[in-house]
Design a protein around this motif. Structure first.
Motif, PDB file in Angstrom:
ATOM      1  N   ARG A  98     -81.736  -5.848  63.622  1.00  9.09           N
ATOM      2  CA  ARG A  98     -83.069  -5.321  63.321  1.00  9.09           C
ATOM      3  C   ARG A  98     -84.002  -6.492  63.513  1.00  9.09           C
ATOM      4  NH1 ARG A  98     -82.253  -1.949  58.176  1.00  9.09           N
ATOM      5  NH2 ARG A  98     -84.275  -1.416  58.491  1.00  9.09           N
ATOM      6  N   TYR A  99     -85.432  -6.159  63.521  1.00 11.74           N
ATOM      7  CA  TYR A  99     -86.534  -6.895  63.544  1.00 11.74           C
ATOM      8  C   TYR A  99     -86.618  -7.503  62.082  1.00 11.74           C
ATOM      9  CZ  TYR A  99     -88.034  -5.061  67.846  1.00 11.74           C
ATOM     10  OH  TYR A  99     -88.016  -4.691  69.387  1.00 11.74           O
ATOM     11  N   THR A 100     -87.073  -8.846  61.974  1.00 13.68           N
ATOM     12  CA  THR A 100     -87.275  -9.410  60.762  1.00 13.68           C
ATOM     13  C   THR A 100     -88.442 -10.039  60.543  1.00 13.68           C
ATOM     14  OG1 THR A 100     -86.550 -11.658  61.792  1.00 13.68           O
ATOM     15  CG2 THR A 100     -84.638 -10.498  60.813  1.00 13.68           C
ATOM     16  N   ASP A 101     -89.254  -9.498  61.246  1.00 14.66           N
ATOM     17  CA  ASP A 101     -90.979 -10.027  61.364  1.00 14.66           C
ATOM     18  C   ASP A 101     -91.664  -9.992  59.971  1.00 14.66           C
ATOM     19  OD1 ASP A 101     -90.512 -10.308  63.994  1.00 14.66           O
ATOM     20  OD2 ASP A 101     -91.794  -8.751  64.489  1.00 14.66           O
ATOM     21  N   CYS A 102     -91.173  -9.049  59.084  1.00 12.78           N
ATOM     22  CA  CYS A 102     -92.177  -8.910  57.923  1.00 12.78           C
ATOM     23  C   CYS A 102     -91.091  -9.651  56.859  1.00 12.78           C
ATOM     24  CB  CYS A 102     -91.780  -7.418  57.348  1.00 12.78           C
ATOM     25  SG  CYS A 102     -92.890  -6.041  58.085  1.00 12.78           S
ATOM     26  N   VAL A 103     -89.934  -9.930  56.888  1.00  8.72           N
ATOM     27  CA  VAL A 103     -89.258 -10.698  55.782  1.00  8.72           C
ATOM     28  C   VAL A 103     -89.598 -12.095  56.367  1.00  8.72           C
ATOM     29  CG1 VAL A 103     -86.925 -11.421  55.096  1.00  8.72           C
ATOM     30  CG2 VAL A 103     -87.417  -8.998  55.847  1.00  8.72           C
ATOM     31  N   ASP A 104     -89.647 -12.613  57.600  1.00 10.06           N
ATOM     32  CA  ASP A 104     -90.147 -13.880  57.988  1.00 10.06           C
ATOM     33  C   ASP A 104     -91.530 -14.261  57.422  1.00 10.06           C
ATOM     34  OD1 ASP A 104     -87.670 -14.175  59.342  1.00 10.06           O
ATOM     35  OD2 ASP A 104     -89.019 -13.806  61.587  1.00 10.06           O
ATOM     36  N   GLU A 105     -92.368 -13.133  57.616  1.00  9.08           N
ATOM     37  CA  GLU A 105     -93.738 -13.522  57.000  1.00  9.08           C
ATOM     38  C   GLU A 105     -93.578 -13.707  55.536  1.00  9.08           C
ATOM     39  OE1 GLU A 105     -97.814 -11.070  56.522  1.00  9.08           O
ATOM     40  OE2 GLU A 105     -96.629 -10.628  58.055  1.00  9.08           O
ATOM     41  N   LEU A 106     -92.941 -12.961  54.666  1.00  8.50           N
ATOM     42  CA  LEU A 106     -92.947 -13.161  53.342  1.00  8.50           C
ATOM     43  C   LEU A 106     -92.126 -14.393  52.960  1.00  8.50           C
ATOM     44  CD1 LEU A 106     -93.595 -11.731  50.642  1.00  8.50           C
ATOM     45  CD2 LEU A 106     -91.558 -10.498  50.885  1.00  8.50           C
ATOM     46  N   LEU A 107     -91.235 -14.833  53.852  1.00  8.61           N
ATOM     47  CA  LEU A 107     -90.648 -16.020  53.421  1.00  8.61           C
ATOM     48  C   LEU A 107     -91.433 -17.256  53.629  1.00  8.61           C
ATOM     49  CD1 LEU A 107     -87.691 -16.935  52.551  1.00  8.61           C
ATOM     50  CD2 LEU A 107     -87.067 -17.022  55.014  1.00  8.61           C
ATOM     51  N   VAL A 108     -92.288 -17.358  54.577  1.00 14.70           N
ATOM     52  CA  VAL A 108     -93.091 -18.273  54.952  1.00 14.70           C
ATOM     53  C   VAL A 108     -94.227 -18.448  53.942  1.00 14.70           C
ATOM     54  CG1 VAL A 108     -94.914 -19.010  56.529  1.00 14.70           C
ATOM     55  CG2 VAL A 108     -92.698 -18.469  57.389  1.00 14.70           C
ATOM     56  N   LYS A 109     -94.680 -17.261  53.465  1.00 14.62           N
ATOM     57  CA  LYS A 109     -95.780 -17.257  52.262  1.00 14.62           C
ATOM     58  C   LYS A 109     -95.037 -17.968  51.191  1.00 14.62           C
ATOM     59  CE  LYS A 109     -98.602 -13.532  53.878  1.00 14.62           C
ATOM     60  NZ  LYS A 109     -99.372 -12.493  53.759  1.00 14.62           N
ATOM     61  N   THR A 110     -93.924 -17.327  50.895  1.00 12.37           N
ATOM     62  CA  THR A 110     -93.086 -17.774  49.495  1.00 12.37           C
ATOM     63  C   THR A 110     -93.127 -19.428  49.560  1.00 12.37           C
ATOM     64  OG1 THR A 110     -92.188 -15.627  49.407  1.00 12.37           O
ATOM     65  CG2 THR A 110     -91.142 -17.587  48.130  1.00 12.37           C
ATOM     66  N   VAL A 111     -92.514 -19.876  50.822  1.00 15.09           N
ATOM     67  CA  VAL A 111     -92.254 -21.262  50.852  1.00 15.09           C
ATOM     68  C   VAL A 111     -93.349 -22.249  50.786  1.00 15.09           C
ATOM     69  CG1 VAL A 111     -91.271 -23.066  52.354  1.00 15.09           C
ATOM     70  CG2 VAL A 111     -89.886 -20.831  51.934  1.00 15.09           C
ATOM     71  N   ASN A 112     -94.486 -21.638  51.308  1.00 13.84           N
ATOM     72  CA  ASN A 112     -95.763 -22.414  51.427  1.00 13.84           C
ATOM     73  C   ASN A 112     -96.595 -22.048  50.383  1.00 13.84           C
ATOM     74  OD1 ASN A 112     -94.999 -23.621  53.736  1.00 13.84           O
ATOM     75  ND2 ASN A 112     -95.829 -22.090  55.112  1.00 13.84           N
ATOM     76  N   ALA A 113     -96.318 -21.325  49.321  1.00 14.47           N
ATOM     77  CA  ALA A 113     -97.181 -21.127  48.094  1.00 14.47           C
ATOM     78  C   ALA A 113     -97.518 -22.159  47.577  1.00 14.47           C
ATOM     79  CB  ALA A 113     -96.683 -20.011  47.426  1.00 14.47           C
ATOM     80  N   LYS A 114     -98.831 -22.493  46.842  1.00 17.49           N
ATOM     81  CA  LYS A 114     -98.987 -23.539  46.234  1.00 17.49           C
ATOM     82  C   LYS A 114     -98.483 -23.454  44.562  1.00 17.49           C
ATOM     83  CE  LYS A 114    -103.966 -22.405  45.800  1.00 17.49           C
ATOM     84  NZ  LYS A 114    -105.066 -22.811  46.185  1.00 17.49           N
TER      85      LYS A 114
ATOM     86  N   GLN B 102     -86.636 -20.073  43.688  1.00 16.40           N
ATOM     87  CA  GLN B 102     -85.402 -20.442  44.307  1.00 16.40           C
ATOM     88  C   GLN B 102     -84.747 -19.229  44.569  1.00 16.40           C
ATOM     89  OE1 GLN B 102     -83.676 -23.839  42.255  1.00 16.40           O
ATOM     90  NE2 GLN B 102     -84.822 -25.218  43.223  1.00 16.40           N
ATOM     91  N   GLN B 103     -84.543 -18.483  43.680  1.00 13.86           N
ATOM     92  CA  GLN B 103     -83.660 -17.254  43.763  1.00 13.86           C
ATOM     93  C   GLN B 103     -84.216 -16.389  45.009  1.00 13.86           C
ATOM     94  OE1 GLN B 103     -83.361 -15.525  39.869  1.00 13.86           O
ATOM     95  NE2 GLN B 103     -81.175 -15.301  40.060  1.00 13.86           N
ATOM     96  N   LEU B 104     -85.692 -16.158  44.693  1.00 13.00           N
ATOM     97  CA  LEU B 104     -86.322 -15.515  45.638  1.00 13.00           C
ATOM     98  C   LEU B 104     -86.189 -15.918  47.107  1.00 13.00           C
ATOM     99  CD1 LEU B 104     -88.365 -13.089  46.170  1.00 13.00           C
ATOM    100  CD2 LEU B 104     -90.252 -14.602  45.617  1.00 13.00           C
ATOM    101  N   VAL B 105     -86.515 -17.090  47.256  1.00  8.56           N
ATOM    102  CA  VAL B 105     -86.340 -17.522  48.779  1.00  8.56           C
ATOM    103  C   VAL B 105     -84.678 -17.538  49.173  1.00  8.56           C
ATOM    104  CG1 VAL B 105     -86.033 -19.677  50.048  1.00  8.56           C
ATOM    105  CG2 VAL B 105     -88.199 -19.311  48.377  1.00  8.56           C
ATOM    106  N   PHE B 106     -83.806 -17.568  48.258  1.00  7.41           N
ATOM    107  CA  PHE B 106     -82.414 -17.425  48.590  1.00  7.41           C
ATOM    108  C   PHE B 106     -82.211 -16.034  48.994  1.00  7.41           C
ATOM    109  CE2 PHE B 106     -78.172 -16.109  47.483  1.00  7.41           C
ATOM    110  CZ  PHE B 106     -77.425 -17.011  48.266  1.00  7.41           C
ATOM    111  N   TYR B 107     -82.715 -15.076  48.426  1.00  8.17           N
ATOM    112  CA  TYR B 107     -82.481 -13.566  48.491  1.00  8.17           C
ATOM    113  C   TYR B 107     -83.193 -13.056  49.902  1.00  8.17           C
ATOM    114  CZ  TYR B 107     -79.279 -13.248  44.698  1.00  8.17           C
ATOM    115  OH  TYR B 107     -78.363 -13.475  43.574  1.00  8.17           O
TER     116      TYR B 107
END
Length: 62
Positions: free
Chosen positions: A42-58, A24-29
């Motif tokens: 600024r572009y957020t593409d890399c952070v968006d990709e990492l956020l999606v991977k984090t939220v969808n991680a099994k 939860q902390q990781l997703v928040f930050y």
């Protein structure tokens, strides 16, 4: 599966095991960092990709 880094070098996949609170902390930050980049225009593409991977991680029991 390994990805390709700079100059054609392969990179290892790394796995991160987190408990619920740390997840939860990781997703928040990550979201806070994304908002900061947006306010700076600024572009957020890399952070968006990492956020999606984090939220969808099994979840994995260890």
């Amino acid at each position: 599966m390994a990805g390709t880094g700079e100059k054609g070098q392969t990179t290892k996949k790394r796995y991160l095991y987190l408990d619920e609170a740390k997840w939860q902390q990781l997703v928040f930050y990550l979201n806070e960092f994304r908002n900061k980049l947006i306010t700076q225009g600024r572009y957020t593409d890399c952070v968006d990709e990492l956020l999606v991977k984090t939220v969808n991680a099994k979840a994995v029991k260890i």
